[in-house]
Design an enzyme around this catalytic site. Structure first.
Site, PDB file in Angstrom:
ATOM      1  CE1 TYR A 118      39.070  69.369  79.087  1.00 22.40           C
ATOM      2  CE2 TYR A 118      40.264  67.319  78.770  1.00 22.40           C
ATOM      3  CZ  TYR A 118      39.235  68.166  78.434  1.00 22.40           C
ATOM      4  OH  TYR A 118      38.352  67.808  77.438  1.00 22.40           O
ATOM      5  CB  SER A 162      55.209  51.330  56.661  1.00 17.34           C
ATOM      6  OG  SER A 162      55.272  52.658  56.173  1.00 17.34           O
ATOM      7  CG  ASP A 191      43.133  73.006  74.914  1.00 12.42           C
ATOM      8  OD1 ASP A 191      43.544  73.466  75.995  1.00 12.42           O
ATOM      9  OD2 ASP A 191      42.000  73.253  74.459  1.00 12.42           O
ATOM     10  CG  HIS A 216      53.276  59.527  57.196  1.00 12.63           C
ATOM     11  ND1 HIS A 216      53.258  60.900  57.043  1.00 12.63           N
ATOM     12  CD2 HIS A 216      53.371  59.032  55.927  1.00 12.63           C
ATOM     13  CE1 HIS A 216      53.357  61.213  55.758  1.00 12.63           C
ATOM     14  NE2 HIS A 216      53.423  60.103  55.063  1.00 12.63           N
TER      15      HIS A 216
END
Lengths: 236, 236, 236, 236
Positions: free
Chosen positions: C227, C74, C120, C95
């Site tokens: 959570y 890349s 969160d 990205h």
């Protein structure tokens, strides 16, 4: 089954409407009229699109009396009938709560012709009705909805402006037959969406010239239409 | 398995919620209450929708103590329980972070009734809670979230306004059962989306008349409802 | 094949990124680092997602020299490497040019925490970099992009704010591993989208309180996280 | 069948255009030119994408006379031909009414380069044409549409800015071949969408520096392009 061809056309148009993504929940209905026999075929009220079949389509006369069918007709039936009485050339009516058209309706704003996409289908501003009075809401509300649409169209040819926005509510569209009316509902939503975004970019008046409006509408709909293939009057 | 019917209804409603596109990541949960037995069935915390099955649904009492199930319940459990205690007529609660409803919540703005789509489901403004105080955030935060929702509803009938926006957070909805509550969550998002776009078109107050608000809500929900088929109380 | 586990993780994360809808054309890439061996695995440049397989993933050292693989890496490789050098705790970089995050980046605006969805995942404002100087654009542009990201993060813990917006360009995100970094990219786009709409509803400052920001971030990420299920550190 | 390779490329590009979601109804068409033989292959007018096959593609000369094919060519043919005459390096033309690009066109605004997504494909502002005069609308309207596009491009290299917005109408794009032109149409819509949202966040001028514009365009398109794999000049 009686009136099976008309019912089938109405059922197919309701399915097409559902697949187009214009329908929120069960807020959408298509009807079509057989003017020779004076009957209207319409979607049943509040029935899931997935479960609907030809025999569920309700057939009524022009007083709204059920002629054939076991289901209760769409609660918007009287609006449809009022439009058939006011607009003699139309063969089908579509009602949706499609997002952008409904946003314009809730805002109480008509949609001016801002570009050629609009002009290809609507030969001028898509009108918004006045708000109904409290008395019109209390008595004969559904029929009055049809009456303010006819009032908003005024002297315009309904097939040249095949849609109107009911203030505080949402769009009604129509066409020569059920497939054409559904196509107009799809194009109204596309036009309403582009118009919304155009206005966000520029607050200036964006109305196109009469020459351009006419050029595009006639290209598709006039007697010397040059769009589509010769054997077909209109491409859907 | 104990309570399998309630669990199945909660599981199905969670799947329906997921398929509706209202859920961002795992930010969504449905619970339902069996008032006779005083138990609540709720989605487990942070479990992928794809992997969930009936036995994963957690069953608790109204103090939040787990009665049956191996998983940890949704971290929003105490909000659900608080709503069941405050709103005696409701049978299910749904929480999402659906985009447009959450944008209104983050903006700290209630959603006024701007059109009939709203009026068909919500018989007035969808309220936004006040912001929680720092003390309410530190201690018993999740239960306090339920308390400010009840405070925001005030004297309104929870089944006439089956949703509220928690300030800085997102929507909670409810209904007579799990399927009804999920349907209300879907309609809230549609209403929030149309209201967002209506306000972008016009900054004027767009609130509809009391007559129109009442006409539409009663059409679907009143004793003399004319929407849907007679044998069915409500179409989902 | 060498490094096949790391390559497979990078390939899967690239597929997940593609399926998430965050990628416009080929504008998206994921890399992951093996810190013990000092190698980075990254998507090849400009290759269609559909055609990619494990052997196409390019493996380089921390100078960007290709260690294994036949493809060109890349063109963003040097940005990824710069981030691995600056942020020692991260294990992967993503990205994209996802729509809403890119709109914020093009506007040169950071995204403040406007609600709990943001809190969160991001324990504070998602920063935007300063614009690069002409000299920084001309020489060592790709590496300088990584440098201004590190500069924008400042003293913040990169895992507490796992994203930044490159001014005039778009977002970079990261995480403990490739799946986590892709999940953060998805959450960034959701947060950017809700923030965009919140700001359209209200032009007031919508930043949430420090107490609420902390309450939500700690609920998912702190030592006493409540959570998800106990055995799993984080739900994706 | 004559010219089957060119026809096939045009058919495939029309399908790709349809699948990209850029086409509203039948408002989209692709043509390609064979400069050696002086012929153009173009989509037939108003034909459903689903039903189209290679033999439906119409082949004309550069005067618009049909050389081969039974269908009527796209009603935009003369615009395509005018562009082929003005821009000698292009091999294909695409017209759509894609939403965001059309909103910019209806607003009469050019799209400045606000970020690197734009710069990767368009080496400067995407121009908007002036409005056509009534006389230009009445006589030779379709060809005049091509003329104002060429006028709007001015001295720019058409392959460096492979798109323009026709005022009150929508975008035309082009490229070295049919696949490239469709890809440019997709990138134009993405760029127009991000630019729309960027402007909503900030009303300031958001134009990027010449250095950044050039850096990105050259990275993909210049002689020393570093994007993609060596053997391939451009990734689609």
């Amino acid at each position: 089954m009686k009136y099976s061809a008309l019912r089938k056309a109405v059922l197919d148009a309701n399915f097409e409407l559902y697949e187009s993504g214009l329908v929120i929940s069960t807020f959408g209905n298509v009807s079509a009229i057989d003017r020779q026999n004076g009957i209207v075929a319409i979607k049943p009220s509040g029935v899931s699109y997935k479960a609907m079949n030809t025999s569920d389509i309700v057939v009524t006369d022009l007083d709204g009396t059920i002629i054939d069918g076991d289901m209760r007709p769409s609660s918007d039936l009287d609006t449809h009938i009022e439009l058939y009485k006011s607009f003699k050339a139309i063969g089908a009516v579509v009602h949706t709560h499609s997002f952008y058209a409904t946003a314009w309706a809730q805002s109480g704003r008509a949609i001016p012709a801002m570009g050629t996409t609009h002009a290809d289908y609507f030969n001028g501003t898509i009108p918004v009705t006045r708000q109904l009075t409290d008395a019109e809401i209390r008595d004969d509300y559904v029929r009055n909805t049809g009456r303010v649409i006819a009032e908003a169209l005024g002297n315009n040819d309904p097939l040249a402006i095949p849609a109107a926005l009911v203030n505080d509510h949402g769009p009604f569209c129509w066409g020569v037959d059920a497939a054409d009316a559904v196509h107009n509902a799809e194009m109204l939503e596309a036009v309403a969406r582009i118009a919304f975004h155009s206005r966000q970019i520029s607050q200036e008046s964006l109305e196109i010239s009469a020459a351009l409006l006419d050029r595009h509408f006639q290209r598709k709909h006039g007697k010397s239409a040059t769009y589509g293939q010769p054997a077909r009057s209109k491409q859907v």
